[in-house]
Design an enzyme around this catalytic site. Sequence first.
Site, mmCIF file in Angstrom:
data_model
loop_
_atom_site.group_PDB
_atom_site.id
_atom_site.type_symbol
_atom_site.label_atom_id
_atom_site.label_comp_id
_atom_site.label_asym_id
_atom_site.label_seq_id
_atom_site.Cartn_x
_atom_site.Cartn_y
_atom_site.Cartn_z
ATOM 1 N NE ARG A 176 62.141 -1.397 37.685
ATOM 2 C CZ ARG A 176 62.764 -2.171 36.708
ATOM 3 N NH1 ARG A 176 63.901 -1.707 36.053
ATOM 4 N NH2 ARG A 176 62.154 -2.934 36.192
ATOM 5 C CB CYS A 234 68.986 -5.897 37.863
ATOM 6 S SG CYS A 234 69.316 -6.853 35.937
#
Length: 284
Positions: A176, A234
């Site tokens: 990611r 995050c």
Amino acid sequence: MDTLMDVSALHARMASGQRTVLLDVRWALGDPEGRAHYLEGHIPGAVYVDLPTELAEPAEPARGRHPLPSRDKFQAAARRWGISADDVVVAHDDAGNTSAARLWWMLRNAGFRSVCLLDGGLAAWRQAGLPLQAGPVEAVPGNVTLAGGGMGVIDAAQAADWANRGVLLDARAGERYRGEIEPVDPRAGHIPGAVSAPTAGNLDDAGRFLPAERLRLRFSRLGVDAATPTAVYCGSGVTAAHEIAALEIAGIPAALFPGSFSEWSNDVSRPVATGAEPGGAAAG
């Protein structure tokens, strides 16, 4: 209070009758059945905490997928879970504390210091051969009063400039960060200047936190030590709290960007970088 409590210490507390509030925060991206898993079996006396509704407000683009709740809402939830001023709170989940750390961080941020994570979570309890309880647990309401400002917090503007003054860690999975996949947020990649530090690297194969010295080595290789201004994000501010717990174990203070990449990527004026390097290939 220490960041972690092991299963033997928790079991001893429970056996001796010491007041302990056990909170089960089972939640995972893509698995909405945390409560059902809890009802099938949990540590005796543990109260279920629903992360999406009790540890977050509804998603909104300007604040991300899991905006922090108001102090009043969070205090009402903490009292509903049975927390009073002098209690010891032990939070856990069934995924290496990657979701329970959100509750740990929120209580710490609210000025409640007597909270820790059960190292290894529910898996460690099971491995020790200890019993589970099925069904719900309703707590006697507590009277805790919460505040705010107990932990470092940064916003998107500070995140944009953080690499110029310290290290900004991205706690998401490497793919990611690199922009190879993005299952939930509008754009793929990372905040320019951020360093990849996947949360999974904080844990051993059993889902327990690495010892402090190994965590210090891990973070030093990423350019972080106790003297380095450090911040973490995050996807939505959940697993970043786990990274902050790992940093605390290593003796390194760090701030949280609560909106994280879900907030950042929703603002088309903010650039996103791709690739394995902090600068990456930036795009608007």
